[in-house]
Design an enzyme around this catalytic site. Structure first.
Site, PDB file in Angstrom:
ATOM      1  N   LEU A 137       0.794  -1.095  -0.132  1.00 46.26           N
ATOM      2  CA  LEU A 137      -0.092  -0.188   0.085  1.00 46.26           C
ATOM      3  C   LEU A 137       0.928   1.402  -0.118  1.00 46.26           C
ATOM      4  O   LEU A 137       2.033   1.378   0.814  1.00 46.26           O
ATOM      5  CB  LEU A 137      -0.833   0.046   1.090  1.00 46.26           C
ATOM      6  CG  LEU A 137      -1.971  -1.117   1.309  1.00 46.26           C
ATOM      7  CD1 LEU A 137      -2.643  -0.933   2.604  1.00 46.26           C
ATOM      8  CD2 LEU A 137      -2.792  -1.289   0.162  1.00 46.26           C
ATOM      9  N   ASP A 138       0.545   2.055  -0.811  1.00 45.30           N
ATOM     10  CA  ASP A 138       1.469   3.389  -0.887  1.00 45.30           C
ATOM     11  C   ASP A 138       1.287   4.140   0.240  1.00 45.30           C
ATOM     12  O   ASP A 138       0.604   3.894   1.076  1.00 45.30           O
ATOM     13  CB  ASP A 138       1.176   4.212  -2.292  1.00 45.30           C
ATOM     14  CG  ASP A 138       0.173   4.870  -1.903  1.00 45.30           C
ATOM     15  OD1 ASP A 138      -0.420   5.707  -1.044  1.00 45.30           O
ATOM     16  OD2 ASP A 138      -0.746   4.662  -3.147  1.00 45.30           O
ATOM     17  N   LYS A 139       2.361   5.070   0.460  1.00 41.12           N
ATOM     18  CA  LYS A 139       2.545   5.945   1.684  1.00 41.12           C
ATOM     19  C   LYS A 139       1.234   6.614   2.250  1.00 41.12           C
ATOM     20  O   LYS A 139       0.970   6.544   3.477  1.00 41.12           O
ATOM     21  CB  LYS A 139       3.546   6.953   1.699  1.00 41.12           C
ATOM     22  CG  LYS A 139       4.135   7.666   2.888  1.00 41.12           C
ATOM     23  CD  LYS A 139       5.315   8.396   2.531  1.00 41.12           C
ATOM     24  CE  LYS A 139       5.896   9.221   3.823  1.00 41.12           C
ATOM     25  NZ  LYS A 139       7.203   9.908   3.640  1.00 41.12           N
ATOM     26  N   GLN A 140       0.242   6.926   1.011  1.00 43.80           N
ATOM     27  CA  GLN A 140      -0.703   7.765   1.599  1.00 43.80           C
ATOM     28  C   GLN A 140      -2.011   6.915   1.464  1.00 43.80           C
ATOM     29  O   GLN A 140      -3.214   7.420   1.313  1.00 43.80           O
ATOM     30  CB  GLN A 140      -0.831   9.047   0.777  1.00 43.80           C
ATOM     31  CG  GLN A 140       0.009  10.007   0.929  1.00 43.80           C
ATOM     32  CD  GLN A 140       0.245  10.478   2.268  1.00 43.80           C
ATOM     33  OE1 GLN A 140      -0.637  10.280   2.982  1.00 43.80           O
ATOM     34  NE2 GLN A 140       1.611  10.567   2.718  1.00 43.80           N
TER      35      GLN A 140
END
Length: 244
Positions: free
Chosen positions: A112-115
């Site tokens: 899952l990306d950082k945001q």
């Protein structure tokens, strides 16, 4: 009858992140390692690796960590990265420190990306990791998206068509399911895990994802009340739910 695997105590505990072999040897000599309440003073001794070993062995009075093959379900908080190498806040920082020294290493099952927040699985079981992320398995991932602009009503048919090609790619996306919640909120179910896929899908419609949260992976969902940053170990039955 299957042969029971055995291991030297120092080799086993070192692979689980408890310390170097020499450190494990010193722990044993001080009586810090027990099995069935009996002190194991010789760290070179071989012991059977039974499934119930974590309930029988204690290190400094605490139950032994799970042996290899564990699966962790985490509610990934915003601002954390699914990487061993990047700087800043990492999802691995939320686990016990010694788990970062385990061999085989614990890795995220997909990213899952950082945001992006929500359901994230981590494991030291390489075979399971590849089964979950394999396109042949068609494991559904459900995301809740909050959009910058109202949906125009064409997105559902486009995503379900199997003809959408993301910018910079040549292969069309597999059909995906869109459930509209409100003008700017929707649930999207995909079976692939391409780079920033959900964000790029909405970008292809001229929209922008402001908030993204993964709610489900296969038959698994986040437990009620699990706060961002919290995690739990999955049972064999719960692991099987991934493929339901």
């Amino acid at each position: 009858m299957a042969k029971i695997r055995t291991s030297r105590i120092d080799k086993l505990l070192s692979s689980m992140g408890y310390g170097s072999r020499s450190e494990i040897a010193r722990m044993a000599k001080t009586g810090a390692i027990t099995l069935d309440a009996t002190k194991l003073l010789d760290a070179t001794k071989h012991i059977p690796i039974d499934p119930d070993l974590p309930t029988r062995m204690k290190i400094n009075g605490e139950a032994l960590d799970p042996i290899s093959g564990m699966v962790i379900l985490m509610n990934k908080p915003l601002g954390t990265t699914c990487s061993h190498k990047e700087t800043g806040a990492l999802v691995y920082d939320l686990l016990p420190k010694r788990w970062n020294r385990r061999n085989p290493a614990i890795s995220t099952i997909g990213r899952l990306d950082k945001q992006t927040s929500g359901l994230l699985l981590l494991t030291d079981d390489g075979d399971l990791l590849h089964r979950v992320i394999s396109p042949k398995r068609h494991v559904k991932k459900t995301y809740r998206a909050k959009l910058a602009r109202p949906l125009d009503g064409t997105e559902g048919d486009l995503f379900a068509s199997g003809h959408l090609i993301l910018d910079g790619e040549e292969k069309p996306l597999a059909p995906a399911e869109l459930d509209v919640i409100s003008e700017t909120k929707a649930l999207l179910r995909v079976t692939e895990g391409r780079y920033h896929q959900v964000r790029r899908m909405f970008a292809a419609t001229g929209n922008h994802v402001k908030e993204l949260h993964r709610e489900r992976l296969g038959g698994l969902s986040l437990p009620d009340g699990m706060a961002p940053g919290q995690w739990t170990l999955l049972s064999t039955e719960e692991i099987a739910m991934i493929f339901q």
